[in-house]
Design an enzyme around this catalytic site. Structure first.
Site, PDB file in Angstrom:
ATOM      1  N   HIS A  17       0.839  -1.207   0.000  1.00  0.00           N
ATOM      2  CA  HIS A  17       0.000   0.000   0.000  1.00  0.00           C
ATOM      3  C   HIS A  17       0.872   1.254   0.000  1.00  0.00           C
ATOM      4  CE1 HIS A  17      -3.201   2.817   1.226  1.00  0.00           C
ATOM      5  NE2 HIS A  17      -2.277   3.312   2.032  1.00  0.00           N
ATOM      6  N   GLU A  18       1.886   1.281   0.859  1.00  0.00           N
ATOM      7  CA  GLU A  18       2.768   2.445   0.915  1.00  0.00           C
ATOM      8  C   GLU A  18       3.537   2.610  -0.398  1.00  0.00           C
ATOM      9  OE1 GLU A  18       2.659   4.599   3.262  1.00  0.00           O
ATOM     10  OE2 GLU A  18       1.274   3.423   4.473  1.00  0.00           O
ATOM     11  N   HIS A  54       1.548   4.471  -2.983  1.00  0.00           N
ATOM     12  CA  HIS A  54       1.628   5.930  -2.931  1.00  0.00           C
ATOM     13  C   HIS A  54       2.820   6.438  -3.742  1.00  0.00           C
ATOM     14  CE1 HIS A  54      -1.616   6.714  -0.214  1.00  0.00           C
ATOM     15  NE2 HIS A  54      -1.106   5.988   0.769  1.00  0.00           N
ATOM     16  N   GLU A  96      -5.683   7.144  -1.191  1.00  0.00           N
ATOM     17  CA  GLU A  96      -5.684   5.918  -0.382  1.00  0.00           C
ATOM     18  C   GLU A  96      -6.337   4.765  -1.138  1.00  0.00           C
ATOM     19  OE1 GLU A  96      -4.097   5.442   2.429  1.00  0.00           O
ATOM     20  OE2 GLU A  96      -3.402   7.521   2.336  1.00  0.00           O
ATOM     21  N   ASP A 116      -4.498   1.333  -2.212  1.00  0.00           N
ATOM     22  CA  ASP A 116      -5.073   0.023  -1.881  1.00  0.00           C
ATOM     23  C   ASP A 116      -5.180  -0.855  -3.123  1.00  0.00           C
ATOM     24  OD1 ASP A 116      -5.306   0.485   0.812  1.00  0.00           O
ATOM     25  OD2 ASP A 116      -7.447   0.949   0.774  1.00  0.00           O
TER      26      ASP A 116
END
Length: 414
Positions: A277-278, A281, A355, A359
């Site tokens: 997930h990070e 970004h 976000e 995801d």
């Protein structure tokens, strides 16, 4: 014009304060009303006691925010129309001049704000966080951190403020553009040096130990084409039982940091999903977009200040009978949140959209099911409410509500 601006400021102040208080009260009522039942989609994952703990924690923090909102509002009025800044100007103008006067004005306002905030910070950490089982910080560590932060603020802030004040005086009508260039360069520098020079002053960062978790993470980084200067574990448990993971730095100085509290709670596959997930970004350029947006907004604000800095009505309308660069800076950044509060939902929307995209990226490069399980654990461990008030969430929440986020991930897993 002076009286008109005063009325405009008071109207914006009243509307913003009323909206903030109303949204918080809505949130308290909504969370309390849903305290007795776990939402159906979480009934098999979250126990009723855990759900009620999250509700109680949220309500306590929200009630506390009501108090801090009122105190912040009172301080703003005291500094402006109440004559606080005018008094500071009179006090320092007979003692100092030039850049030293400007530095004294700015640091005086920062000092007053810090002194007023101190008892609230202590209450937040040692009453609210402790009441709900999150505080692990000693009083000695609290004041040690405060001292370090103050010294770093003085060492870094003094030359930065002096440079800004000098540019405002020396660069003519286009000073705002030169200040913006300097401010942007300074922020990039801080982003670069923070991981290796500043963060270690507060926490210990240890390389991630060899094992299944590190093997999985390195394989994920290779699949995603991400290079970093290392994988580190931070002793977050030194201060709190909250768990987290984050990127820091940029360029060749990027680091991936896991709280030790996170690693102790999640399985290796779940940590992998959280990191995916990070990484989402980063790969979706969200970090770059935020930096560009921050620079664009700061440019707009500095340009606006450039239009106001010579306007007598701007100072007089806010209760300050004098005008200079330091007072202009302080006044502008004190009142700008009053006028920009209606834009808060836009910032929250952009963050929540990012976000969802991160995801989706995680679901492609790791397991959506593992990310769901990790998020549920983190919601439980951090006592994050599963039932936020929708309107309050619209204004304040940078992450999507739990139910929406889990639903999107479950859809991706099918």
């Amino acid at each position: 014009m002076t009286s008109q601006f005063t009325l405009l400021f008071l109207a914006a102040f009243t509307l913003t304060l009323s909206a903030r208080l109303w949204l918080t009260l809505r949130h308290i009522r909504f969370v309390s009303a849903h305290r007795t039942n776990v939402p159906g989609e979480f009934a098999e994952r979250i126990s009723l006691p855990a759900h009620q703990k999250a509700a109680d924690y949220t309500v306590d923090r929200s009630k506390f925010s009501l108090q801090t909102t009122l105190v912040d509002a009172a301080l703003l009025l005291a500094l402006t129309l109440g004559g606080g800044l005018a008094w500071l100007h009179d006090f320092w103008t007979i003692r100092l001049d030039g850049l030293s006067y400007g530095l004294a004005i700015i640091f005086s306002v920062m000092f007053v704000s810090a002194i007023i905030d101190l008892p609230f910070s202590l209450y937040r950490q040692f009453i609210i966080e402790a009441r709900h089982g999150f505080n692990r910080m000693s009083l000695g560590l609290f004041f040690s951190d405060l001292l370090k932060q103050s010294l770093i603020g003085l060492l870094i802030g003094t030359p930065v403020i002096l440079a800004v004040l000098w540019l405002m005086t020396a660069m003519g009508n286009a000073w705002w553009f030169y200040v913006w260039l300097f401010w942007s360069a300074f922020n990039l520098l801080i982003m670069f040096i923070y991981p290796t020079w500043i963060a270690p002053l507060f926490n210990k960062f240890s390389p991630l130990e060899e094992g299944e978790m590190k093997t999985r993470i390195e394989a994920l980084l290779a699949r995603c084409g991400f290079r970093s200067s290392g994988l580190f574990v931070m002793d977050g448990s030194k201060r709190s039982s909250h768990g987290n993971a984050y990127f820091t730095g940029f360029g060749n100085n990027k680091r991936i940091v896991f709280f030790d509290t996170l690693l102790s709670r999640l399985a290796p596959t779940e940590v992998e999903a959280v990191l995916a997930h990070e990484l989402g970004h980063f790969r979706k350029r969200h970090i770059l977009q935020r930096i560009v947006l921050m620079f664009a907004v700061s440019l707009g604000f500095l340009w606006l200040l450039g239009q106001l800095i010579d306007a007598t009505w701007f100072y007089n309308g806010l209760g300050v009978p004098a005008q200079n660069t330091a007072l202009a800076l302080v006044l502008f950044f004190l009142i700008i949140p009053v006028f920009t509060f209606p834009l808060a939902p836009l910032g929250s929307y952009l963050s929540r959209r990012n976000e969802f995209e991160a995801d989706a990226y995680a679901a492609e490069h790791a397991s959506a099911g593992d990310l769901v399980r990790a998020l549920v654990k983190l919601y439980e461990d951090n006592a994050s409410t599963l039932t936020p008030d929708p309107l309050h969430s619209l204004f304040y929440d940078s992450h999507p509500p739990a139910a929406q986020r889990i639903a999107h991930l479950q859809g991706a897993a099918q």
